[in-house]
Design an enzyme around this catalytic site. Structure first.
Site, short mmCIF file in Angstrom:
data_model
loop_
_atom_site.label_atom_id
_atom_site.label_comp_id
_atom_site.label_asym_id
_atom_site.label_seq_id
_atom_site.Cartn_x
_atom_site.Cartn_y
_atom_site.Cartn_z
N HIS A 1 22.53 13.02 -56.58
CA HIS A 1 22.72 13.80 -55.34
C HIS A 1 21.53 13.72 -54.38
CE1 HIS A 1 26.49 15.35 -56.71
NE2 HIS A 1 25.97 15.98 -57.75
N ASP B 1 30.18 9.96 -62.71
CA ASP B 1 29.98 11.41 -62.77
C ASP B 1 31.18 12.07 -62.08
OD1 ASP B 1 27.47 13.55 -63.05
OD2 ASP B 1 28.84 14.06 -61.41
C1 SP5 Z 1 24.45 15.98 -61.38
C2 SP5 Z 1 25.55 16.95 -61.22
O1 SP5 Z 1 26.53 16.90 -61.96
N1 SP5 Z 1 25.41 17.88 -60.31
C3 SP5 Z 1 26.45 18.81 -60.15
C4 SP5 Z 1 26.10 19.81 -59.17
C5 SP5 Z 1 27.29 20.65 -58.90
N2 SP5 Z 1 26.98 22.00 -59.10
C6 SP5 Z 1 27.90 22.87 -58.49
C7 SP5 Z 1 27.66 24.21 -59.04
C8 SP5 Z 1 28.67 25.17 -58.60
C9 SP5 Z 1 28.49 26.43 -59.35
N3 SP5 Z 1 28.71 26.29 -60.76
C10 SP5 Z 1 29.44 27.34 -61.34
C11 SP5 Z 1 30.32 26.85 -62.44
C12 SP5 Z 1 31.34 27.84 -62.80
N4 SP5 Z 1 32.33 27.26 -63.67
ZN ZN Z 2 28.29 15.89 -61.78
#
Ligand code: SP5
Ligand code: ZN
Length: 352
Positions: free
Chosen positions: A166, A202
């Protein structure tokens, strides 16, 4: 059974403890935790893969892929935050930005680097989910080093965290700080490769990798990921219409997938990506190996199985010399078996 794939790894990768993520204004526990690396290492060692220590590299390549000011920022921001008293005096135990210099804020003004550390914290960051703590910089550098496997390897896997896809040339986010896969690709070019294919499996679109190589024909980027238009991170990139620009026109390919897509749809899309990559005749392949497309993963709605990852490993490794770079993948109970499956699939090709 032994798994004949070197697992390149730096102990320093354990030192990044993000301490959660601020998502929609609330600090959650977060899923990009040090235990991910331990689970992966233990499963791969148990499967018989050799665990190889990463060699430390200088920052020359890193500073061509990324704005040197981003690198310096990450190297110094924790110490500055800490020296300013935010952890001890204000209970702010991690660096979390609160102002972001968006194009709309600046309206053409020069992008300054504010002297105040809390103002500066958002200078190179685009979200609130990507926290910096005391050990972060050591781990960020260790992760880049792990991706710089010695050239000439037919197949290798970098067990790195934090992940990287990212991160753009000058902005970090999405639990990523420096783009391990982009630096690995640049290193392969420096070692003599003329054309690289990056295949990103990914669950999320690798907006950073896409942007770094968007105008270049020497690095083709192809990604399959859950459709950002269906409400998934990174929201602003990963659409089909993004095909590259200038000399890089036609060297970028996004295949967004509907939430709920399982092995059939995922592998059909991967087959299309691989066909396109093969037509380029790449000298080497870099794979952004996220394991978060798995059905069990808490961060994505894709429904890929262990068998799906095994097939994917075979498909990507059949394109040429392959470096697999660990990206996301957050379900600790299944993470190890998913990685073993992907590497075992890749190994069936490399040793034919
Ligand atoms: C490297 C990678 O996989 N980065 C992913 C970043 C995405 N993160 C988004 C997070 C959103 C909030 N997560 C809450 C999960 C609830 N199931
Ligand atoms: Zn990811």
């Amino acid at each position: 059974m032994t798994l004949p794939v070197p697992v390149v790894w730096s102990e320093d990768c354990l030192r990044h403890e993000p301490g959660g993520e601020v998502w929609l204004g609330v600090r959650d526990q977060g899923t990009e935790v040090p235990a991910r690396a331990l689970v992966l290492r233990d499963a791969l060692a148990a499967a018989g893969a050799p665990i190889v220590p990463a060699r430390p590299h200088d920052e020359l390549l890193l500073r061509t892929v990324h704005d040197p000011d981003l690198v310096d920022h990450l190297a110094g921001i924790w110490d500055a935050w800490s020296a300013a008293g935010f952890p001890a005096d204000y209970g702010r135990d991690r660096v979390v930005p609160y102002v972001f210099p968006t194009a709309g804020l600046l309206g053409g003004l020069p992008l300054r680097t504010p002297p105040a550390v809390h103002g500066r914290a958002g200078r190179f960051c685009y979200d609130t989910m990507t926290l910096v703590g005391p050990g972060s910089w050591a781990a960020i550098r260790g992760a880049v080093d792990a991706g710089l496997v010695s050239s000439g390897e037919r197949l290798a896997y970098a067990l790195c965290r934090p992940p990287g896809h990212h991160v753009t040339r000058d902005a970090y986010g999405g639990s990523c700080y420096l783009n391990n896969a982009a630096v690995a690709a640049q290193a392969l070019l420096a070692a003599g490769a003329r054309r690289i294919a990056i295949i990103d499996i990914d669950a999320h679109h690798g907006n950073g990798t896409q942007m770094i190589f968007y105008e270049r024909p020497d690095v083709w980027y192809g990604s399959l990921h859950v459709d950002p238009g269906a409400g998934w991170f990174p929201h602003y990139a990963g659409y089909t219409a993004e095909r590259g620009a200038g000399p890089g026109e036609g060297f970028n390919r996004n295949l967004p997938l509907a939430p709920g897509t399982g092995d059939d749809g995922w592998l059909t899309a991967l087959d299309a990506l691989c066909a396109e990559a093969r037509a380029l005749g790449p000298d080497a392949v870099v794979v952004s190996l996220g394991l978060d497309a798995a059905a069990t993963d808490p961060e994505s709605p894709l429904r890929v199985t262990e068998a799906g990852y095994r097939t994917a490993g075979r498909m990507v490794a059949s394109l040429g010399p392959t470096v697999l770079i660990q990206e996301g993948g957050y379900d600790l109970p299944t993470l190890g078996a998913l990685a073993v499956a992907a590497l075992a699939g890749a190994a069936t090709v490399a040793h034919e």
